[in-house]
Motif scaffolding. Structure first.
Motif, mmCIF file in Angstrom:
data_model
loop_
_atom_site.group_PDB
_atom_site.id
_atom_site.type_symbol
_atom_site.label_atom_id
_atom_site.label_comp_id
_atom_site.label_asym_id
_atom_site.label_seq_id
_atom_site.Cartn_x
_atom_site.Cartn_y
_atom_site.Cartn_z
ATOM 1 N N ALA A 1 0.840 -1.199 0.000
ATOM 2 C CA ALA A 1 0.000 0.000 0.000
ATOM 3 C C ALA A 1 0.871 1.243 0.000
ATOM 4 C CB ALA A 1 -0.920 -0.003 1.217
ATOM 5 N N ASP A 2 0.369 2.304 -0.636
ATOM 6 C CA ASP A 2 1.094 3.573 -0.662
ATOM 7 C C ASP A 2 1.113 4.180 0.732
ATOM 8 O OD1 ASP A 2 1.388 3.203 -3.370
ATOM 9 O OD2 ASP A 2 -0.423 4.366 -3.866
ATOM 10 N N TRP A 3 2.179 4.919 1.009
ATOM 11 C CA TRP A 3 2.272 5.586 2.310
ATOM 12 C C TRP A 3 1.140 6.602 2.459
ATOM 13 C CZ3 TRP A 3 8.021 6.949 3.798
ATOM 14 C CH2 TRP A 3 8.704 5.749 4.080
ATOM 15 N N GLY A 4 0.535 6.569 3.626
ATOM 16 C CA GLY A 4 -0.541 7.510 3.906
ATOM 17 C C GLY A 4 -1.826 7.188 3.201
ATOM 18 N N ARG A 5 -1.967 6.013 2.672
ATOM 19 C CA ARG A 5 -3.191 5.643 1.978
ATOM 20 C C ARG A 5 -3.822 4.455 2.685
ATOM 21 N NH1 ARG A 5 -6.861 8.105 -0.593
ATOM 22 N NH2 ARG A 5 -5.179 9.308 -1.594
ATOM 23 N N LEU A 6 -4.879 4.711 3.460
ATOM 24 C CA LEU A 6 -5.621 3.675 4.178
ATOM 25 C C LEU A 6 -7.032 3.501 3.645
ATOM 26 C CD1 LEU A 6 -4.592 4.429 7.892
ATOM 27 C CD2 LEU A 6 -3.612 2.740 6.332
ATOM 28 N N ALA A 7 -7.481 4.413 2.785
ATOM 29 C CA ALA A 7 -8.815 4.320 2.188
ATOM 30 C C ALA A 7 -8.800 5.061 0.858
ATOM 31 C CB ALA A 7 -9.876 4.907 3.128
ATOM 32 N N TRP B 1 -11.341 6.907 -0.405
ATOM 33 C CA TRP B 1 -11.988 8.217 -0.277
ATOM 34 C C TRP B 1 -11.106 9.115 0.580
ATOM 35 C CZ3 TRP B 1 -16.282 9.852 3.463
ATOM 36 C CH2 TRP B 1 -16.855 11.059 3.040
ATOM 37 N N ASP B 2 -10.780 10.276 0.088
ATOM 38 C CA ASP B 2 -9.811 11.136 0.759
ATOM 39 C C ASP B 2 -10.230 11.553 2.167
ATOM 40 O OD1 ASP B 2 -8.068 10.970 -1.332
ATOM 41 O OD2 ASP B 2 -8.760 12.816 -2.312
ATOM 42 N N ALA C 1 -9.001 10.959 7.941
ATOM 43 C CA ALA C 1 -9.442 10.649 9.303
ATOM 44 C C ALA C 1 -8.730 9.421 9.855
ATOM 45 C CB ALA C 1 -10.957 10.435 9.323
ATOM 46 N N LEU C 2 -8.522 8.402 9.018
ATOM 47 C CA LEU C 2 -7.848 7.183 9.491
ATOM 48 C C LEU C 2 -6.380 7.437 9.771
ATOM 49 C CD1 LEU C 2 -9.506 4.526 7.138
ATOM 50 C CD2 LEU C 2 -9.910 4.858 9.588
#
Length: 282
Positions: free
Chosen positions: A100-106, A108-109, A114-115
């Motif tokens: 997964a890309d850094w800082g990408r948990l979802a 939808w921005d 928030a995550l």
């Protein structure tokens, strides 16, 4: 439940918590790696989140009142945060393999922001809330429960002379006013008109106030007993009393003396009884 049963229950709880921590540790480690943590930080990240949950749980068992409610709120907040991050880990397959890309948990921005904010703020919150909980536990002073039944028994067993309250001052009795004689019939007075008639004061309905200290002349003469005579009289009066009945109030009533002298007699008689018991035992 006996001690063995309680120990077995605590051991089972520790095993369950340890296994749950291992399952949650995998998800939180991957989330920490996705938010930019290195390998060491990602390895320690689950202990920061789930470890504070364990600390808050212990604090709820120790604290009381508002402090206990605060510990419960911290426990609930970190439990909910750990649940959300574990849920995200299950929804994002890229987190499992570390692709997964850094800082990408979802996708939808707003949800992703928030995550990421939640995941990165948990370590800082652990420092603040953990320090506060430890300070509350260290400054907590548990209050021992008061046994009302024991306090009542102690108060009843103590004699009146041993209590701190002073004995009320006895008021000297006031003599009743002289009774007014019945009036003499007029027909009986006529043959004896030369006999003077005394004027009698009318009886007052208002009670007379206490006049204070009774004069020495009006007191009954009573010989003053010496300390030895008073002790001999107390020995005779309490010869067959058990040790538990040797109280200052009982001795005062038996020998008719003051409360202060009764306490001295009580200590002397108890000391003599103890000495006799020691000689008998020897």
């Amino acid at each position: 439940m006996n001690r063995f049963g309680k120990g077995l229950l605590v051991f089972a709880l520790v095993v369950v918590v340890a296994m749950a921590f291992r399952v949650s540790w995998n998800a939180l480690r991957d989330v920490a790696s996705a938010t930019g943590a290195d390998s060491t930080a990602a390895l320690l990240y689950p202990s920061v989140v789930d470890g504070l949950m364990a600390l808050a749980l212990v604090a709820t068992l120790v604290l009381t009142g508002d402090s206990r409610r605060f510990a419960l709120r911290v426990l609930a907040a970190y439990t909910l945060a750990s649940l959300v991050l574990n849920y995200v880990h299950g929804l994002v397959p890229e987190l499992h393999g570390g692709s997964a890309d850094w800082g990408r948990l979802a996708d939808w921005d707003p949800a992703n922001w928030a995550l990421v904010l939640l995941a990165t703020s948990l370590p800082v919150g652990s420092i603040y809330f953990g320090s506060d909980l430890v300070a509350k536990v260290l400054h907590h002073r548990p209050t021992a429960p008061v046994n009302a039944e024991e306090m009542t028994k102690t108060t009843v067993n103590r004699s009146t002379s041993d209590l701190q309250e002073s004995t009320p001052t006895e008021v000297a009795p006031v003599d009743a006013p002289p009774a007014v004689p019945a009036p003499v019939p007029v027909d009986l007075v006529k043959p004896f008109e030369s006999v003077p008639v005394r004027a009698v004061a009318a009886e007052s309905t208002r009670p007379r106030a206490a006049t204070g200290r009774v004069p020495d002349v009006a007191r009954s003469a009573r010989p003053v007993r010496t300390a030895d005579e008073l002790l001999d009289e107390a020995r005779s009066a309490t010869a067959y009393w058990p040790v538990g009945d040797l109280t200052a109030e009982a001795i005062r009533k038996a020998v008719r003396t003051s409360a202060a002298k009764a306490r001295v007699l009580r200590e002397t008689l108890r000391a003599e009884r103890s000495a006799e018991l020691d000689e008998t035992a020897a």
